[in-house]
Structures are given as C-alpha cells and as structure tokens.
Design an enzyme around this catalytic site. Sequence first.
Site, PDB file in Angstrom:
ATOM      1  N   GLY A 360     -22.619  -0.463  -6.642  1.00 15.02           N
ATOM      2  CA  GLY A 360     -23.287   0.190  -5.519  1.00 15.02           C
ATOM      3  C   GLY A 360     -22.889  -0.452  -4.209  1.00 15.02           C
ATOM      4  O   GLY A 360     -22.205  -1.476  -4.177  1.00 15.02           O
ATOM      5  N   PRO A 361     -23.289   0.143  -3.097  1.00 10.24           N
ATOM      6  CA  PRO A 361     -22.931  -0.378  -1.780  1.00 10.24           C
ATOM      7  C   PRO A 361     -23.590  -1.729  -1.509  1.00 10.24           C
ATOM      8  O   PRO A 361     -24.533  -2.120  -2.196  1.00 10.24           O
ATOM      9  CB  PRO A 361     -23.459   0.698  -0.817  1.00 10.24           C
ATOM     10  CG  PRO A 361     -24.512   1.417  -1.583  1.00 10.24           C
ATOM     11  CD  PRO A 361     -24.104   1.375  -3.009  1.00 10.24           C
ATOM     12  N   PRO A 362     -23.099  -2.466  -0.496  1.00 12.39           N
ATOM     13  CA  PRO A 362     -23.702  -3.773  -0.174  1.00 12.39           C
ATOM     14  C   PRO A 362     -25.147  -3.629   0.282  1.00 12.39           C
ATOM     15  O   PRO A 362     -25.522  -2.643   0.914  1.00 12.39           O
ATOM     16  CB  PRO A 362     -22.819  -4.288   0.974  1.00 12.39           C
ATOM     17  CG  PRO A 362     -21.565  -3.488   0.910  1.00 12.39           C
ATOM     18  CD  PRO A 362     -21.937  -2.155   0.352  1.00 12.39           C
ATOM     19  N   GLY A 363     -25.940  -4.642  -0.031  1.00 13.13           N
ATOM     20  CA  GLY A 363     -27.298  -4.713   0.495  1.00 13.13           C
ATOM     21  C   GLY A 363     -28.347  -3.946  -0.272  1.00 13.13           C
ATOM     22  O   GLY A 363     -29.462  -3.793   0.214  1.00 13.13           O
ATOM     23  N   VAL A 364     -28.021  -3.462  -1.485  1.00 12.82           N
ATOM     24  CA  VAL A 364     -29.028  -2.706  -2.242  1.00 12.82           C
ATOM     25  C   VAL A 364     -29.743  -3.580  -3.277  1.00 12.82           C
ATOM     26  O   VAL A 364     -30.589  -3.099  -4.011  1.00 12.82           O
ATOM     27  CB  VAL A 364     -28.406  -1.466  -2.939  1.00 12.82           C
ATOM     28  CG1 VAL A 364     -27.926  -0.470  -1.910  1.00 12.82           C
ATOM     29  CG2 VAL A 364     -27.280  -1.862  -3.877  1.00 12.82           C
ATOM     30  N   GLY A 365     -29.379  -4.876  -3.352  1.00 11.46           N
ATOM     31  CA  GLY A 365     -30.109  -5.791  -4.237  1.00 11.46           C
ATOM     32  C   GLY A 365     -29.472  -6.020  -5.587  1.00 11.46           C
ATOM     33  O   GLY A 365     -30.161  -6.362  -6.534  1.00 11.46           O
ATOM     34  N   LYS A 366     -28.143  -5.867  -5.685  1.00 11.30           N
ATOM     35  CA  LYS A 366     -27.478  -6.040  -6.980  1.00 11.30           C
ATOM     36  C   LYS A 366     -27.567  -7.498  -7.458  1.00 11.30           C
ATOM     37  O   LYS A 366     -27.914  -7.757  -8.610  1.00 11.30           O
ATOM     38  CB  LYS A 366     -26.003  -5.614  -6.884  1.00 11.30           C
ATOM     39  CG  LYS A 366     -25.794  -4.176  -6.494  1.00 11.30           C
ATOM     40  CD  LYS A 366     -24.337  -3.779  -6.569  1.00 11.30           C
ATOM     41  CE  LYS A 366     -23.459  -4.540  -5.605  1.00 11.30           C
ATOM     42  NZ  LYS A 366     -23.789  -4.290  -4.199  1.00 11.30           N
ATOM     43  N   THR A 367     -27.248  -8.429  -6.563  1.00 14.22           N
ATOM     44  CA  THR A 367     -27.226  -9.847  -6.959  1.00 14.22           C
ATOM     45  C   THR A 367     -28.625 -10.355  -7.284  1.00 14.22           C
ATOM     46  O   THR A 367     -28.840 -11.036  -8.281  1.00 14.22           O
ATOM     47  CB  THR A 367     -26.595 -10.691  -5.842  1.00 14.22           C
ATOM     48  OG1 THR A 367     -25.291 -10.183  -5.554  1.00 14.22           O
ATOM     49  CG2 THR A 367     -26.490 -12.139  -6.255  1.00 14.22           C
ATOM     50  N   SER A 686     -12.532  16.055  -1.855  1.00 15.13           N
ATOM     51  CA  SER A 686     -13.831  16.657  -1.546  1.00 15.13           C
ATOM     52  C   SER A 686     -13.926  17.223  -0.131  1.00 15.13           C
ATOM     53  O   SER A 686     -14.899  17.889   0.204  1.00 15.13           O
ATOM     54  CB  SER A 686     -14.957  15.645  -1.769  1.00 15.13           C
ATOM     55  OG  SER A 686     -14.793  14.537  -0.924  1.00 15.13           O
ATOM     56  N   LYS A 729     -23.685  10.920  -0.458  1.00 11.04           N
ATOM     57  CA  LYS A 729     -23.315  11.854   0.613  1.00 11.04           C
ATOM     58  C   LYS A 729     -24.552  12.519   1.225  1.00 11.04           C
ATOM     59  O   LYS A 729     -24.663  12.658   2.445  1.00 11.04           O
ATOM     60  CB  LYS A 729     -22.362  12.919   0.065  1.00 11.04           C
ATOM     61  CG  LYS A 729     -20.982  12.390  -0.305  1.00 11.04           C
ATOM     62  CD  LYS A 729     -20.131  13.463  -0.955  1.00 11.04           C
ATOM     63  CE  LYS A 729     -18.750  12.951  -1.313  1.00 11.04           C
ATOM     64  NZ  LYS A 729     -17.927  13.974  -1.990  1.00 11.04           N
TER      65      LYS A 729
END
Length: 781
Positions: A360-367, A686, A729
């Site tokens: 997912g994109p940065p800053g979504v809480g993956k780590t 797309s 999107k």
Amino acid sequence: MMGEKEMDRENRNTAILPILPIRGGIVLPGQLIPITITSEKAKSLVEDVLDDPDAKILAVAQKSADRVAETIDDIYTIGTIIKITKFFRDSNNNIRLIVEGLTPGRILKLIQTDPYMKGEVEELEIPPVETRDPEIESLVNGIIKAFREYTQLSPIHTEEHLRKVEHVVSPVKLAHMVTAMLPAKVEEKQVILEELDPKEKLKKVLELVHRHIEMLRLSEKIQEKVREEFEKTQKEYFLREQIKVIQKELGEEDIELEELEKKVETLPQHVKEVARRELNKLRRLQPISPEYHVVRTYLDWLVNMPWNVETEDNLDLKNAKKVLDEDHYDLEKVKQRILEYLAVRKLKKDAKGAIMAFVGPPGVGKTSLGQSIARALGRKFIRISLGGIRDEAEIRGHRRTYVGALPGRIISAIRKVGVKNPVIMLDEVDKIGADFRGDPAAALLEVLDPEQNKEFVDHYLEVPFDLSKVIFITTANTTVTIPPPLLDRMEVIDIPGYTLEDKIHIAMRYLIPREIRNNGLEGYDIRFTEGAIRKVIEGYTREAGVRQLSREIASILRKIALRIAENNIKQKRFIITEKSVKKYLGPEKYYSEVAERKGEVGVIIGLAWTPTGGDIIFIEALKMPGKGNLKLTGQLGDVMRESAEAAFSLVKANHKQWGIEDSKVFMENDVHIHVPAGAIPKDGPSAGISILMALISLLSGRPPKPYLAMTGEITLRGKVLPVGGIKEKVLAAKRAGVREIILPKWNKKDLEEIPRDSIKDIKFHFVDDVNEAYRIVFETT
C-alpha cells in the site's frame, strides 16, 4: 514518660557534623593521612570548617569511585570522625589536607545534601582491651609476624614500616595501622573499620594480611614461570604467556571451556555434533592463534541461538481483536487475516507461521501493523529494513573463511530476540537491489517458503535452523518491482489509502493524542474541531496515508508549545477551529485544480494509480495546422502511447457520429496530446477513455461536463475494459473535488471495498462501450 527508643537516643554521644565523602580510599582511627579535595562540594565543606580549629568532620568512603556522591545511598554509613591538622592549596586550586582519624562514627540521619552533606552522627565506642588476655596477645603477635613476612615479599614496604608496627602498644591501633598499610580494597578496609569488637577486628586483620601474603607468593610464582619462558620468546609473547599463566592459576580458562561444554550438551543432536567438533579444535589451539578467535566466535553463535526456545501464543481471539482495534482504525482485511491465523493455531498447534505482504501507499500503517500483530499474539517483534540492500550475504551471511564474517540479518535477528518464533517484519521488500554480489531477493526465496524454511541454512552457521514457526511480514509500496517467484511465496494483502472520514477518525483517535504527548502538552486541554481536521486534510495534505497529516498536527502543537514557553501564559485550554488553522499553518498548500479547469475544451480529467496512492491527471489535447500527425508529451510510457494512438484511430473512424462533421480536420491539423506533471513518468492503459474524450472535445469544439473524471482501457472496436486500482483512484477523485466518475462496467464490484459513506456524494456511471461514455461526457441522448 519517654519510650525506650527516646532514652536510648539521649544516651548516645551524637553531634551534627559535616560529612566528607572520600573516593577510592578510607580514613582509619589513629591514622594521619593526606587527602586531596577536588570537588566543589568538598571544597565548600572544608572552607566552612577552617575557622574552627576544633571542628570535626565525618569522613566516609564512597561505594563507587566513578561518580560524585549525591545521596546517602552513594556512601557507607559508618566512617571515621577526623580533624584537620594541616591545610594548603596547590597550583591547580585543589585543597590538600593532612587529617587525623579520631574515632569511628555512624550516620543516624542525613540533614542536608547542599551545599554539602551534613548529618546527625553517633560516635561509636570501641570496648577497652585487656592487653594481658592470652587470645589478644596471640592475635597481636600473629599480626606482627605475618606483617614481617609480608614486608619481606612486598617490593614497596621497608624495615621502617615494620618497626612502626612493632612499636605500637594499642592492639586496636595496631589493627588500624596494618590495615592502612595494606593495598586492600575499600570494601575490605570498611569491614575492619565497622568491626567494633577488638578480638574480631584483630582476627579479620590477621586474615587480611595472610590473604595478601598468598597473593604475593602467587605473583612471585607466576613471575618465576614467566621468567623461565622469557628467554625463548619476544616481549609480546611474554605478556601473553603471563596472562595465560594467571588464568591457569585462577582456573578461569578451564571454567570458560567447561561452561561452553555444558551449553554444547544442551543443543539439538545435529547441532551438538558440529559444536563438539569445534570445541575439540578450540582446546588444541593457542589463544594467540588467529583461528582461536574465529572458532570461539562461531561456538558463541551456536550455543546462543534459541534452538528450542519459543514463546507461547496468546490464542484469545477477543484479546487479539481488541489489541488490533486499539492500535489501528479500519484495515479490516488485515485484522481478519490475523484472527484466522489464530483460529487455525487454536485448532492445529503445529501450524506453520504465516508469510504476509502488506502492500500500500506510504503512511497507511503497514510497519506499525507488525508491532500490533506481535502484541496481539504475545510474540516478540523485530524489524529488518531491506531497502537498498544489494548483497546476498545480508540474508544468508558470510562464510567463515572471510575476515569478520557474521551471520545474515535473519539469523542475527533470531538471536537478538532470543526465541525461534518471533514476528519478523521485512520492511521495504520492493526496494531490494542486485549487483555483482548477488541478488538478495533470490536469497529470500528459501526464507519465505513455508516448505523450505524448516531447514534454512545460513552460510556462517552451516547448520539448519527452523524458521517455519516465524511469522514473516513484508511491506511494500508496490508489487511491480518484486520478482514474481518471491511474490508467489507471499500472501499479498492490499492496504489502500484512507478516505477523508477515515483520516478524521484516525486524527482524533490516534494522531492528536500521540502528538500532544510527543510535544510535552499532556497537562493542557487541547482540542481540534472536526472542521479544523477537515481543513488540514483538504488544504494542507494530499496523500493516501496520514503521515503528512501527522506532521501538520505536530506543527500546530509546536506553535502552541512555543506560545506557552515564550509568554509563560497560564491558559490551559486551546481549541483549534477551522478558522484558526490558517493562523498556525499559513496559506493553504493545495487547491482544487478541478474547479480551476472545469469545462475547458480539449481537457479531460483522468484517474491514475501510483505506488503512493491514487491521483488525478489532466489529459490536454491541442490542434495546430499540420499534416495529421499525432504528438505525445509528458513522459508517457509505451503502453500509454499506444492507448493514445488507438484513441486517435477510433476518433478518425467514428468522427461523424461524435459531432466532428468535417474529415479535413484530420488532414489539415496536427494533434498534440500532453499530460501535465511532465517530470513524472506515466504508463498504463487506463487513460485510454480519457484520451479519446479529450480528442473528441478538441475536434468537435465542445467542452466536457464539469467535475467529471474517468478511467478505463479502450479497444479499437470501442469496448471499455476494466482496470486496476479503483479504490485508490476513486479516493483520489474524492480528494480532488470530482462529483461524477465514469468506470468500466466490470469494475462495479470494486466499489464494494469502499465504505458507502465515503463516496455518497459521487455519482458513478458504469459503461461498456465508448458511445455510452460519449453521451455522459457531452450530455447527449
């Protein structure tokens, strides 16, 4: 009536005395010794008592010589009451004293610590000694005889020292004098000082002298052995052999090998055989041999690996759900997957560890999700950053033949946490590189394969280690750069960007309380209105995650902290409203480009997916006199260029039905298609529908419907095909202020992933061919 304690306190000989801590030494009663005063506290004490020639001070030894004594815990409570006999300053402004020890004293209560220590001190009495007591006489003679032997062995004591000892009349004074002359530790001398019974004091002194005699004899014996070998070795060899002989005499070398052997016996059988072989080799090697340290380090790694140590999983599903909900908002797919894993573990105790990839994109809480998973399971957690590594040895380790060889990051992490079943987070797995040193991604294939990692072999250990119980979590911004064989071994869980409502909830529940703590504002009532958070999100951030939002909140709180610190204001309550946001953060950084460019002929809003989340793009078309050529700019990739060519051909073939009456427009004009943000590479099919509608708008001279965006791949037959990244999107369109979106019919199912409340203000059109899209864009029937 006074109680027994009060009467006992009145009978004591007590006084309020200054307390002088002494570092690395001790003053004994009856001794005249020099003391150098360097600390400011001690100087202040001495200067205060100099005017009184009868002033008394309690000198106490410090428990540690490494720091200045500040509290009663740093000093011994029993010391010696002293008086100053001489005083002078040296060239460094340090005070030098000659002091005389009078009697022992005990601190009953500390009264002050600044500018120096002062306390209530009790003078301790040593019982009178019957000099004709046979036991006393025997102990005194024993001490003198032992000290005579000590002076014969000691290189620093002379006949003069012995004569002083022999002429002492008082047994107690003899004990103190001999103790002062011995190079004993402070702790040993303190024991002599604290002992008030004369017989026991003499016994302890006699024991101390005999101990130092034995040490001198042992030292002489060691020196003799070293001298015998010195003739055939260099000076360096002499020093090493001296250490070796000392260790042999003390038994330390054998103890270390015995302890190592005990640890080897606890290892699993397949490891034990290797460790025994290396231990036998170590016994045959000399400590000065370079190979000795290589073998020793290898054995340390073998015996300290957690071959059979593991934590027990907390299989309480309710607790796990509670922990995950506390730490993260939404992310239901991830939480569901963890609960499923726990459920399987509950039913099947020997279930293999999971291997999940959070994309997912940065800053979504993956780590941070990895830490929450470890907390929910009751497992230990460790993070390994893979971003930018290019050496295969980082994963598999170096072979022991190399100088400075070490195991790889996986084995090192296992040893660090001390268990064989931790949660290991492999961060930024999509940013692994490769060069002449090998491909780390290829080395990860075995690590992340549940069928193979049961016997993972690190090049350094060369012994299989079981990784099957480890939960591996990898994180990535995109799967495009992850090699397919590696991606196939992971269970990919997409973590898309957050909606506006999600961000507001996350800010209120997680970000604001955290930043209030980080900026030292816990004692203040600081509140953000929902409108203020909405303003920060829409006007000052443009991201899929919440990292920038967290920074902007922190910026507001820092400015509040600055006001409090500068003005020393007593205001305790601060409310940040929508209107006050601009005061803290300045002018808005982002504006709605959609509103600025609504209804322009030849301009269509497209939707794009990027590794950092969704975004909107503007497809611009322009005609100019020419020969019917098509020009494309904006760093477009091959697939996007082909989409533009297909759209141009489609317009030429169907121009009449789309309101372009004169076919000469294609022969007498060149068409230029540009996608702004030219510094950013763009690719993918797309944008096909967007390019087609931009061409129709340009060549027919009609503006498109305002606040309308679209995405979809087109074919030469006019079909609109499904595309990926719909959630990202749509959320990007929502952030940009789009009100209507055209999507391929087959992508209708993808909207189920988006909360209804987040897209209730957007009107969706699902199309199967370009004619349906044409009627919506230009509002024709």
